[in-house]
Design a protein around this motif. Structure first.
Motif, PDB file in Angstrom:
ATOM      1  N   ALA A 204       0.859  -1.184   0.000  1.00  0.00           N
ATOM      2  CA  ALA A 204       0.000   0.000   0.000  1.00  0.00           C
ATOM      3  C   ALA A 204       0.893   1.232   0.000  1.00  0.00           C
TER       4      ALA A 204
ATOM      5  N   CYS B 210      -8.258   6.470   4.943  1.00  0.00           N
ATOM      6  CA  CYS B 210      -7.077   5.693   4.565  1.00  0.00           C
ATOM      7  C   CYS B 210      -7.090   4.320   5.229  1.00  0.00           C
TER       8      CYS B 210
ATOM      9  N   THR C  58      -5.186  -1.741  10.443  1.00  0.00           N
ATOM     10  CA  THR C  58      -5.290  -2.930   9.596  1.00  0.00           C
ATOM     11  C   THR C  58      -4.994  -4.186  10.410  1.00  0.00           C
TER      12      THR C  58
ATOM     13  N   ALA D 299      -3.022  -5.411   2.098  1.00  0.00           N
ATOM     14  CA  ALA D 299      -1.598  -5.321   1.757  1.00  0.00           C
ATOM     15  C   ALA D 299      -0.763  -6.002   2.831  1.00  0.00           C
TER      16      ALA D 299
ATOM     17  N   PHE E 100       3.550  -1.480   3.819  1.00  0.00           N
ATOM     18  CA  PHE E 100       3.157  -0.107   3.538  1.00  0.00           C
ATOM     19  C   PHE E 100       4.391   0.709   3.134  1.00  0.00           C
TER      20      PHE E 100
ATOM     21  N   ALA F 257      -0.073   6.851   7.311  1.00  0.00           N
ATOM     22  CA  ALA F 257       0.314   5.469   7.027  1.00  0.00           C
ATOM     23  C   ALA F 257       0.495   4.666   8.317  1.00  0.00           C
TER      24      ALA F 257
ATOM     25  N   ALA G  23      -6.825   0.670   3.370  1.00  0.00           N
ATOM     26  CA  ALA G  23      -5.818  -0.337   3.711  1.00  0.00           C
ATOM     27  C   ALA G  23      -6.467  -1.654   4.125  1.00  0.00           C
ATOM     28  N   ARG G  24      -7.541  -1.583   4.891  1.00  0.00           N
ATOM     29  CA  ARG G  24      -8.216  -2.808   5.315  1.00  0.00           C
ATOM     30  C   ARG G  24      -8.775  -3.577   4.120  1.00  0.00           C
TER      31      ARG G  24
ATOM     32  N   ILE H 127       1.204   5.129   0.208  1.00  0.00           N
ATOM     33  CA  ILE H 127       0.423   6.233   0.759  1.00  0.00           C
ATOM     34  C   ILE H 127       1.132   7.548   0.456  1.00  0.00           C
TER      35      ILE H 127
ATOM     36  N   TYR I 249      -2.555   5.165  -2.873  1.00  0.00           N
ATOM     37  CA  TYR I 249      -3.569   5.983  -2.203  1.00  0.00           C
ATOM     38  C   TYR I 249      -3.009   7.392  -2.087  1.00  0.00           C
TER      39      TYR I 249
ATOM     40  N   ALA J 253      -2.972   3.703   9.405  1.00  0.00           N
ATOM     41  CA  ALA J 253      -3.530   2.677   8.523  1.00  0.00           C
ATOM     42  C   ALA J 253      -2.922   1.311   8.832  1.00  0.00           C
ATOM     43  N   ASN J 254      -1.631   1.277   9.072  1.00  0.00           N
ATOM     44  CA  ASN J 254      -0.961   0.024   9.404  1.00  0.00           C
ATOM     45  C   ASN J 254      -1.489  -0.536  10.726  1.00  0.00           C
TER      46      ASN J 254
END
Length: 456
Positions: free
Chosen positions: A68, A113, A144, A122, A125, A137, A117-118, A70, A98, A140-141
């Protein structure tokens, strides 16, 4: 009566003050075990011109199958992103891009975001951008890895629950494109929480990037104001971490090492990085702002950003940052030159540095030696410790004025009558206020805001 104390009449008495600065903390208490250990944690850093071109090989070496990527709409068609994407393609790495990160992100932009990501599933990242991109990011990590989590579960208390992170996150590589936030080195992610019009964040070592690729080629096109405000962020990171409450005065000590905060207070390991970042900034900051062709200066400010990031990522920042969040959150009109103009925006580095003269005038007595040392580094001439409370604010005003920073928060649209709201927005920032070296209830905060209406 001082202006700050006069304005305090308009502020309701807050009982929710930081226990670290309560009367009890100042007294000897044999029942409280103070902190006795410090922990140094930071991302791996790779520094050098052209290291962006290695990022595809990094993901290949990790065995990544889908990355992913970002970034934001300002960067998506610029060389840093184009070079990174080309590197992924040359190494045969599948990726999805993204580019909807918001400059100065919000809980809404974070959630957008996170949803991307979900859905992507991925296994790694890549963040390419400034602090806003890298912080997005990180979030998002994190979320996720916790698809069942409520958004506020990991947000710092008192706004969120501040839960510990116990699961392993996916690899996150970060390519910073500004010389300021140091986000590529830290386990901190900051955003505007729109329901309260206040900045908050997530702070946990687990969210720090796996690797930061600090490539000075990526900052050669930074606009003038971005160079200035990101540079002031570097400077304030370094000074605040160096002047923070010593880590051995933080208490109570955590019952479990996993509960030890990322922001521990000033300590011998962070001091090395923070002090050296001040030296580099003193030599190269003004050059980098005034001459966009001065590659040596910009290269060194990029390095200073990473160094200050290691320093404050383990010691923490305090009042300049703690007070900045309500300045940016309560902005009603200001739009910064060289930044996107479609929304009102006080850049993070501007909101941080604009109170710095008043902040360090207030904190100087807590450690005159350190304040005098920083004044001497930045000003280039000897400073007696008894003069620290005037010398450091004066040299900071000189930097602000020389580099074209607006004249106090008044120039950003704030008036005396806004001070109570600014204070109320700052009081919840316990994560940073608790390592300030002075009392951080409403009265001293009001005094600092009032003294920052005009700087020159």
């Amino acid at each position: 009566m001082s202006k700050g104390k006069h304005l305090l009449r308009m502020i309701r008495q807050s009982t929710d003050c930081c226990p670290m600065h309560s009367q009890a903390h100042r007294l000897s208490n044999s029942n409280v075990r103070m902190e006795y250990a410090l922990e140094m944690a930071c991302s791996s850093i790779r520094y050098g011109p052209g290291v962006t071109n290695e990022v595809g090989m990094d993901f290949a070496n990790m065995g990544s199958k889908k990355v992913a990527v970002i970034t934001d709409k300002n960067l998506v068609n610029l060389p840093p992103v184009m070079k990174a994407v080309q590197a992924l393609e040359l190494s045969g790495i599948n990726y999805e891009l993204y580019d909807n990160v918001k400059v100065e992100p919000t809980d809404t932009s974070f959630k957008e975001c996170i949803a991307f990501a979900r859905n992507l599933h991925a296994d790694a990242f890549l963040a390419i951008g400034g602090g806003s991109v890298i912080d997005t990011a990180k979030a998002a990590n994190l979320y996720t890895a916790y698809p069942e989590a409520d958004f506020l579960d990991f947000v710092n208390a008192p706004i969120g629950k501040g839960l510990p992170v116990t699961r392993e996150l996916r690899p996150l590589l970060a390519i910073p494109t500004t010389a300021g936030t140091g986000s590529e080195t830290t386990g901190v992610s900051v955003f505007d929480y729109e329901p309260l019009k206040a900045k908050t964040g997530i702070a946990n070592r687990a969210i720090r990037p796996t690797l930061g690729l600090v490539d000075p080629d990526n900052i050669v096109t930074m606009p003038n104001r971005v160079t200035a405000y990101s540079g002031f962020d570097v400077l304030c990171h370094a000074i605040e971490s160096y002047t923070a409450l010593p880590y051995t005065e933080r208490g109570p000590a955590p019952e479990n090492p996993k509960l030890r905060p990322a922001y521990q207070g000033s300590n011998p390991l962070s001091d090395v990085w923070s002090r050296h970042a001040c030296h580099i900034t003193a030599k190269y900051f003004k050059r980098a702002v005034k001459d966009p062709e001065d590659y040596e200066a910009r290269q060194n400010m990029h390095l200073a950003s990473a160094m200050a990031g290691v320093g404050f990522g383990n010691a923490g920042v305090h009042l300049c940052h703690g007070l900045s969040y309500s300045i940016s959150g309560l902005n009603s009109q200001y739009r910064a030159p060289d930044y996107p103009q479609e929304h009102k925006l006080i850049p993070h580095g501007l909101s941080v540095c604009i109170t710095s003269p008043a902040v360090f005038a207030a904190t100087a007595d807590s450690n005159p030696e350190r304040h005098a040392e920083i004044a001497e580094i930045l000003g280039g001439k000897p400073v007696r410790k008894e003069d620290a409370g005037k010398a450091l604010p004066d040299v900071l005003r000189e930097y602000l004025y020389d580099l074209g920073v607006p004249d106090g928060i008044g120039a950003l649209g704030f008036k005396d009558e806004d001070v109570p709201a600014l204070v109320q927005g700052a009081l919840p920032q316990k994560r940073v206020l608790c390592i300030a070296p002075i009392t951080t209830d409403a009265e001293p905060l009001a005094e600092i805001y009032a003294n920052s209406i005009k700087n020159y």
